[in-house]
Motif scaffolding. Structure first.
Motif, PDB file in Angstrom:
ATOM      1  N   GLN A 167       0.716  -1.173  -0.629  1.00 45.35           N
ATOM      2  CA  GLN A 167       0.059  -0.148  -0.021  1.00 45.35           C
ATOM      3  C   GLN A 167       0.755   0.615  -0.366  1.00 45.35           C
ATOM      4  O   GLN A 167       0.585   2.554  -0.810  1.00 45.35           O
ATOM      5  CB  GLN A 167      -0.992  -0.216   1.141  1.00 45.35           C
ATOM      6  CG  GLN A 167      -1.327   0.795   1.095  1.00 45.35           C
ATOM      7  CD  GLN A 167      -2.830   1.365   0.303  1.00 45.35           C
ATOM      8  OE1 GLN A 167      -3.487  -0.001  -0.705  1.00 45.35           O
ATOM      9  NE2 GLN A 167      -2.927   2.207  -0.207  1.00 45.35           N
ATOM     10  N   ALA A 168       1.770   1.300   0.632  1.00 46.54           N
ATOM     11  CA  ALA A 168       2.856   2.736   1.075  1.00 46.54           C
ATOM     12  C   ALA A 168       3.379   2.895  -0.602  1.00 46.54           C
ATOM     13  O   ALA A 168       3.678   3.736  -1.583  1.00 46.54           O
ATOM     14  CB  ALA A 168       3.996   1.875   1.422  1.00 46.54           C
ATOM     15  N   LYS A 169       3.651   1.565  -1.454  1.00 46.14           N
ATOM     16  CA  LYS A 169       4.357   1.699  -2.953  1.00 46.14           C
ATOM     17  C   LYS A 169       2.864   2.803  -3.182  1.00 46.14           C
ATOM     18  O   LYS A 169       3.908   3.502  -4.498  1.00 46.14           O
ATOM     19  CB  LYS A 169       4.598  -0.128  -3.516  1.00 46.14           C
ATOM     20  CG  LYS A 169       5.219   0.002  -2.528  1.00 46.14           C
ATOM     21  CD  LYS A 169       6.153  -1.938  -4.258  1.00 46.14           C
ATOM     22  CE  LYS A 169       7.452  -2.146  -3.035  1.00 46.14           C
ATOM     23  NZ  LYS A 169       7.237  -3.867  -3.420  1.00 46.14           N
ATOM     24  N   THR A 170       1.702   2.073  -3.515  1.00 51.34           N
ATOM     25  CA  THR A 170       1.214   3.471  -4.012  1.00 51.34           C
ATOM     26  C   THR A 170       0.810   4.706  -3.353  1.00 51.34           C
ATOM     27  O   THR A 170       0.396   5.700  -4.299  1.00 51.34           O
ATOM     28  CB  THR A 170      -0.143   2.514  -4.743  1.00 51.34           C
ATOM     29  OG1 THR A 170      -0.281   0.841  -4.712  1.00 51.34           O
ATOM     30  CG2 THR A 170      -1.203   3.042  -5.405  1.00 51.34           C
ATOM     31  N   SER A 171       0.166   4.583  -1.926  1.00 54.89           N
ATOM     32  CA  SER A 171       0.230   6.024  -1.915  1.00 54.89           C
ATOM     33  C   SER A 171       1.210   7.215  -1.439  1.00 54.89           C
ATOM     34  O   SER A 171       0.684   8.105  -1.158  1.00 54.89           O
ATOM     35  CB  SER A 171      -1.254   5.408  -0.018  1.00 54.89           C
ATOM     36  OG  SER A 171      -1.905   4.552  -0.599  1.00 54.89           O
ATOM     37  N   SER A 172       2.255   6.534  -1.832  1.00 49.97           N
ATOM     38  CA  SER A 172       3.450   7.327  -0.987  1.00 49.97           C
ATOM     39  C   SER A 172       3.507   8.747  -2.181  1.00 49.97           C
ATOM     40  O   SER A 172       4.060   9.732  -1.933  1.00 49.97           O
ATOM     41  CB  SER A 172       4.659   7.015  -0.623  1.00 49.97           C
ATOM     42  OG  SER A 172       5.176   6.118  -2.060  1.00 49.97           O
ATOM     43  N   LEU A 173       3.284   7.921  -2.913  1.00 53.23           N
ATOM     44  CA  LEU A 173       3.142   8.318  -4.275  1.00 53.23           C
ATOM     45  C   LEU A 173       2.924  10.270  -4.500  1.00 53.23           C
ATOM     46  O   LEU A 173       2.765  10.872  -4.775  1.00 53.23           O
ATOM     47  CB  LEU A 173       3.359   8.424  -5.938  1.00 53.23           C
ATOM     48  CG  LEU A 173       5.115   6.760  -5.639  1.00 53.23           C
ATOM     49  CD1 LEU A 173       4.942   6.358  -7.118  1.00 53.23           C
ATOM     50  CD2 LEU A 173       6.626   8.079  -6.045  1.00 53.23           C
ATOM     51  N   LEU A 174       1.496   9.144  -4.269  1.00 57.58           N
ATOM     52  CA  LEU A 174      -0.209   9.887  -3.923  1.00 57.58           C
ATOM     53  C   LEU A 174      -0.121  11.595  -3.251  1.00 57.58           C
ATOM     54  O   LEU A 174      -0.148  12.365  -3.139  1.00 57.58           O
ATOM     55  CB  LEU A 174      -1.628   9.417  -4.204  1.00 57.58           C
ATOM     56  CG  LEU A 174      -1.246   8.468  -5.694  1.00 57.58           C
ATOM     57  CD1 LEU A 174      -2.496   7.395  -5.372  1.00 57.58           C
ATOM     58  CD2 LEU A 174      -1.751   9.000  -6.708  1.00 57.58           C
ATOM     59  N   MET A 175       0.475  10.950  -1.966  1.00 54.56           N
ATOM     60  CA  MET A 175       0.601  11.256  -1.140  1.00 54.56           C
ATOM     61  C   MET A 175       2.015  12.810  -1.353  1.00 54.56           C
ATOM     62  O   MET A 175       1.302  13.744  -1.119  1.00 54.56           O
ATOM     63  CB  MET A 175       0.857  11.216   0.225  1.00 54.56           C
ATOM     64  CG  MET A 175      -0.260  10.701   1.094  1.00 54.56           C
ATOM     65  SD  MET A 175       0.570   9.569   2.335  1.00 54.56           S
ATOM     66  CE  MET A 175       0.497  10.646   3.626  1.00 54.56           C
ATOM     67  N   ASN A 176       2.856  12.482  -1.853  1.00 53.86           N
ATOM     68  CA  ASN A 176       4.103  13.101  -1.873  1.00 53.86           C
ATOM     69  C   ASN A 176       3.156  14.467  -3.072  1.00 53.86           C
ATOM     70  O   ASN A 176       3.972  15.212  -2.804  1.00 53.86           O
ATOM     71  CB  ASN A 176       5.368  12.611  -2.603  1.00 53.86           C
ATOM     72  CG  ASN A 176       6.454  12.162  -1.914  1.00 53.86           C
ATOM     73  OD1 ASN A 176       5.815  12.092  -0.213  1.00 53.86           O
ATOM     74  ND2 ASN A 176       6.951  11.153  -1.542  1.00 53.86           N
ATOM     75  N   GLU A 177       2.474  14.166  -3.902  1.00 62.21           N
ATOM     76  CA  GLU A 177       2.310  14.607  -5.498  1.00 62.21           C
ATOM     77  C   GLU A 177       0.510  15.826  -4.380  1.00 62.21           C
ATOM     78  O   GLU A 177       1.382  17.004  -4.816  1.00 62.21           O
ATOM     79  CB  GLU A 177       1.604  14.112  -6.303  1.00 62.21           C
ATOM     80  CG  GLU A 177       2.516  13.209  -7.398  1.00 62.21           C
ATOM     81  CD  GLU A 177       1.754  12.565  -8.055  1.00 62.21           C
ATOM     82  OE1 GLU A 177       0.853  12.388  -7.917  1.00 62.21           O
ATOM     83  OE2 GLU A 177       2.855  11.770  -9.181  1.00 62.21           O
ATOM     84  N   SER A 178       0.434  15.161  -3.499  1.00 62.77           N
ATOM     85  CA  SER A 178      -0.482  16.229  -3.035  1.00 62.77           C
ATOM     86  C   SER A 178      -0.476  17.461  -2.451  1.00 62.77           C
ATOM     87  O   SER A 178      -0.792  17.987  -1.731  1.00 62.77           O
ATOM     88  CB  SER A 178      -1.842  15.345  -1.977  1.00 62.77           C
ATOM     89  OG  SER A 178      -2.850  14.375  -3.001  1.00 62.77           O
ATOM     90  N   LEU A 179       1.045  16.977  -1.335  1.00 66.31           N
ATOM     91  CA  LEU A 179       0.434  17.788  -0.527  1.00 66.31           C
ATOM     92  C   LEU A 179       1.704  18.421  -1.176  1.00 66.31           C
ATOM     93  O   LEU A 179       2.716  19.978  -0.839  1.00 66.31           O
ATOM     94  CB  LEU A 179       2.432  17.283   1.011  1.00 66.31           C
ATOM     95  CG  LEU A 179       2.078  15.872   1.356  1.00 66.31           C
ATOM     96  CD1 LEU A 179       2.708  14.959   2.697  1.00 66.31           C
ATOM     97  CD2 LEU A 179       0.413  16.843   2.604  1.00 66.31           C
ATOM     98  N   GLU A 180       3.116  18.440  -2.437  1.00 64.93           N
ATOM     99  CA  GLU A 180       3.733  19.348  -2.589  1.00 64.93           C
ATOM    100  C   GLU A 180       2.966  20.372  -3.909  1.00 64.93           C
ATOM    101  O   GLU A 180       3.087  21.527  -3.661  1.00 64.93           O
ATOM    102  CB  GLU A 180       4.926  18.395  -3.740  1.00 64.93           C
ATOM    103  CG  GLU A 180       5.225  19.568  -4.862  1.00 64.93           C
ATOM    104  CD  GLU A 180       6.115  18.456  -6.354  1.00 64.93           C
ATOM    105  OE1 GLU A 180       6.937  19.456  -7.073  1.00 64.93           O
ATOM    106  OE2 GLU A 180       5.635  17.205  -6.064  1.00 64.93           O
ATOM    107  N   ASP A 181       1.835  19.863  -4.620  1.00 71.26           N
ATOM    108  CA  ASP A 181       0.505  21.085  -4.472  1.00 71.26           C
ATOM    109  C   ASP A 181       0.415  21.820  -3.459  1.00 71.26           C
ATOM    110  O   ASP A 181      -0.221  23.038  -3.769  1.00 71.26           O
ATOM    111  CB  ASP A 181      -0.174  19.780  -4.825  1.00 71.26           C
ATOM    112  CG  ASP A 181      -0.201  19.147  -6.207  1.00 71.26           C
ATOM    113  OD1 ASP A 181       0.562  19.530  -6.879  1.00 71.26           O
ATOM    114  OD2 ASP A 181      -0.846  18.708  -6.781  1.00 71.26           O
ATOM    115  N   LEU A 182       0.271  21.284  -1.677  1.00 69.30           N
ATOM    116  CA  LEU A 182      -0.405  21.705  -1.083  1.00 69.30           C
ATOM    117  C   LEU A 182       0.934  22.754  -1.062  1.00 69.30           C
ATOM    118  O   LEU A 182       0.103  24.322  -0.047  1.00 69.30           O
ATOM    119  CB  LEU A 182      -0.629  20.754   0.235  1.00 69.30           C
ATOM    120  CG  LEU A 182      -1.088  21.975   1.291  1.00 69.30           C
ATOM    121  CD1 LEU A 182      -2.395  22.502   1.298  1.00 69.30           C
ATOM    122  CD2 LEU A 182      -0.923  20.567   2.601  1.00 69.30           C
TER     123      LEU A 182
END
Length: 734
Positions: A167-182
């Motif tokens: 799950q970390a392999k999938t979620s880490s990239l999406l979380m990083n993108e969302s936090l970078e946008d934030l």
């Protein structure tokens, strides 16, 4: 004053409003700056928090991969325990931070430990937070499921770890993108706020500067107009101040002289610079320190609104006060100045004290001259009254004795004396002569003589108490001797004039007496030759043919003397004598008998006879009795003076010797009654607490002792406590 105050309020109302508005603009700009700075700070904290969440997410993924690659290793090993602990901390931090970012909660920075309120995100920033939170909600349960039994060796947690890693392999990239946008959204929003703040600050500063220029231009013109009005008013005030011939100035609460004062003030006070000076500094050294302190207290009361001005004005210490050196240039001359103080009000408050000072030296000197002439007239009348009401023989005796006392004191003063013993003996001898002279003058009610002698006694008493003596200490007594001699000359001259007018009829005699008095006033200082020759021994007695009345008058003289002293002491006495009027006293003993009688009578009234209330309480008659008897046993004259008073209190004498420091307590207790009597007759010792005209200096009994010794006589004292005291003086005729 109220009108002027209202005008000033209207004049400065616009200035006050303008300044208040100017300060309000500056305050608003500062408040806005503080507020926007707070917003920027909160945005910065939000950016830091999003970065911290992203870094924590990377750390979680790294720790999961580390645990996955190390699976099978002992779970109690330091490596596994450290990774598990770090994974648990980062997981909790991410959960708390995402909720705080999404809902605008509070966070605590690790660096400074301060708590900050995060701004609530909106729009695309809110969508980015929600996207990151959705991915974290998928990953966080699997991590918690793994951590539940990760360090339990009896439970197989490989599946939970595998699911968390996948799950970390999938979620880490999406979380990083969302936090970078934030982060980008928050940064852009902060940049927009900074630009807005910068624009508002520039506009605010420009507005404030423009308002300042308008304010300066408008009010500088207003101030110029006001200054012109003030200058005109000041010129008018200066013209008034330069014209008036009295000293005018204002005093504030700190006793500082105002900047404006009359030009005459400099000449009156004698100082070139007075504006702004402290009033106490101007007066210091020119009046006594006591008057200076009283002046400060007086002005303080003037500023007290509860004290009536008329009441406090009566306490003015600078009313016709002598100001030393009160001339321009600071020379040694002095003037009498009269200061008047008035309150100056603003509305109902006391704002200043207006001081009006005038040079009243001429008026004061005139008053002093008139007072001196009035005193001389009173003295002449006093002497004339004594001459007319006292037996001429007694007057002749007084004049003769006065000259002898003065001559004796003058000879004592001429005697050099070098040692302390000689100087002390010299002091005691002068003291005895002065006290004897004062006693005779007091008996004749010659208050001018008594006053001069009392002043001289004050100086002698001070010398007696100062310890170390020198020859120069006696120089001050010469003035008193000269005054006494002048008074003796005057009374002798008056006696001669009355003597010359005696053969005339009643009416001419009265006229001549008045003429003689006027002439004596003009010639107040008579040459010493008149006194040296003396009044002829028969001038007043023989010409007026009253020798037969002399003895009766002597008794009346002593009775009046005793009653006068009793009146001053608040007592009542009766003097009795069966032998005084029948006894012929030898000429050589008349003087000592008279002097000793005067001292013994004074001593009996002052120290022996009690006050009426005390006598009444002890069962005695309120009126004390004194017996004065003179007897002739053939070879000697015996003088006896006895009173029915309180007697000699030997214990009181003992206590006074101890408290006065003459003897220690132990030594005083060892003294016999004869020793105590000897101390009672010593110079300077008295049981009276306070000295006055009638006693308390310790000289009267010393005079008696000296007279008895001089005439080779004897002295006997008998006393019963509470009953009586008897002095028996025996003086041989030869």
């Amino acid at each position: 004053m109220a009108t002027t105050s209202n005008v000033d309020n209207k004049r400065y109302r616009g200035l006050i409003i303008s300044i208040a508005l100017f300060l309000s603009l500056i305050g608003a700009l500062l408040a806005f700056t503080f507020y926007t700075s707070s917003l920027l700070e909160r945005n910065t904290v939000l950016i830091d928090q999003t970065n911290q969440v992203a870094n924590s997410a990377q750390a979680v993924i790294k720790d999961l991969f580390d645990l996955d690659s190390s699976y099978g290793e002992d779970t109690s090993s330091p490596h596994i325990q450290r990774v598990l602990s770090r994974l648990e901390e980062n997981t909790a931090l991410i959960s708390e931070s995402i909720v705080a970012i999404e809902q605008g909660g509070t966070v605590t920075k690790e660096l400074d430990g301060q708590t900050y309120k995060l701004p609530k995100v909106s729009g695309s920033a809110q969508e980015s937070v929600q996207a990151a939170n959705e991915q974290w909600q998928l990953l966080e349960p699997r991590i918690q499921s793994y951590l539940k039994d990760a360090d339990n060796v009896t439970v197989d947690s490989s599946d939970e770890l595998f699911q968390a890693v996948e799950q970390a392999k999938t979620s880490s990239l999406l979380m990083n993108e969302s936090l970078e946008d934030l982060t980008n959204e928050v940064f852009l929003d902060a940049e927009r706020q900074a630009n807005t703040i910068r624009l508002i600050q520039v506009l605010g500063v420009a507005a404030i500067f423009a308002y300042f220029l308008i304010f300066v231009f408008f009010f500088v013109r207003r101030l110029r107009e006001t200054d012109a009005e003030a200058l005109a008013a000041r010129r008018e005030t200066q013209e008034i101040m330069q014209t008036v011939n009295t000293g005018l100035f204002l005093l504030d609460k700190d006793l500082n002289i105002g900047q404006q004062h009359s030009r005459a003030l400099n000449d009156i006070i004698g100082e070139d610079r007075l504006a702004g000076e402290n009033f106490t500094n101007v007066l210091r050294g020119r009046i006594s320190d006591k008057d200076l302190v009283t002046t400060q207290q007086f002005i303080d009361q003037l500023y007290n609104p509860r004290v009536k001005e008329k009441l406090v004005d009566s306490l003015n210490p600078l009313n016709k006060v002598m100001l030393h050196g009160a001339t321009r240039g600071g020379d040694s001359s002095s003037r009498f100045l009269d200061f008047k103080f008035s309150r100056v009000y603003e509305d109902k408050d006391i704002a200043r004290i207006l001081v009006n000072v005038n040079d009243v030296s001429d008026a004061v000197y005139l008053e002093q001259r008139l007072e001196k002439e009035r005193s001389q007239n009173d003295m002449q009348i006093e002497m004339l009254t004594t001459i007319l009401n006292v037996n001429p023989k007694i007057i002749n005796e007084f004049i003769d004795n006065t000259q002898k006392h003065i001559e004796k004191m003058n000879n004592i003063l001429k005697n050099p004396g070098s040692s302390q013993y000689e100087l002390e003996a010299k002091l005691k001898a002068i003291y005895r002569e002065m006290h004897s002279l004062k006693g005779e003058a007091s008996a004749l009610k010659l208050h001018s003589f008594t006053k001069i002698a009392s002043d001289a006694e004050d100086k002698l008493h001070a010398l007696q108490n100062q310890g170390q003596l020198s020859g120069n200490d006696f120089l001050q007594l010469a003035v008193h001797l000269d005054d006494l001699l002048n008074l003796s000359n005057t009374i002798a001259t008056l006696g001669e004039r009355i003597n010359r007018s005696a053969p005339m009829s009643a009416k001419p005699a009265t006229t001549q007496t008045s003429a003689g008095l006027d002439e004596s006033i003009v010639k107040s200082r008579v040459s010493k030759a008149v006194v040296t020759e003396g009044v002829p021994s028969n001038s007043l007695v023989d010409n007026m043919n009253i020798d037969s009345e002399a003895d009766d008058d002597r008794l009346s003289f002593y009775q009046a003397f005793a009653k006068d002293i009793a009146a001053r002491q608040g007592k009542q006495v009766q003097l009795k004598s069966d032998t005084l009027t029948q006894m012929a006293i030898p000429a050589q003993l008349e003087k000592p008998i008279k002097e000793i009688s005067i001292q013994l009578l004074r001593n009996a009234v002052v120290h022996g006879i009690e006050k009426p209330s005390v006598r009444y309480a002890t069962g005695k008659n309120a009126v004390g009795t004194i017996d004065l008897e003179v007897q002739d046993n053939g070879s000697s004259i015996i003088l006896t003076v006895q009173d029915d008073g309180q007697g000699i209190d030997y214990e009181s004498i003992r206590a006074k010797l101890s408290t006065s420091g003459r003897f220690s307590t132990e030594a005083a207790n060892q003294l016999s009654q004869n020793d105590l009597l000897e101390q009672l007759f010593s110079s300077g010792f008295s049981t009276k607490e306070h000295a006055d005209e009638d006693g308390g200096r310790g000289v009267g009994l010393d005079i008696i002792k000296a007279q008895v010794e001089e005439y080779n006589g004897t002295l006997n004292v008998n006393s019963e406590l509470g009953q009586m005291t008897r002095f028996v003086i025996t003086l041989p005729k030869a």
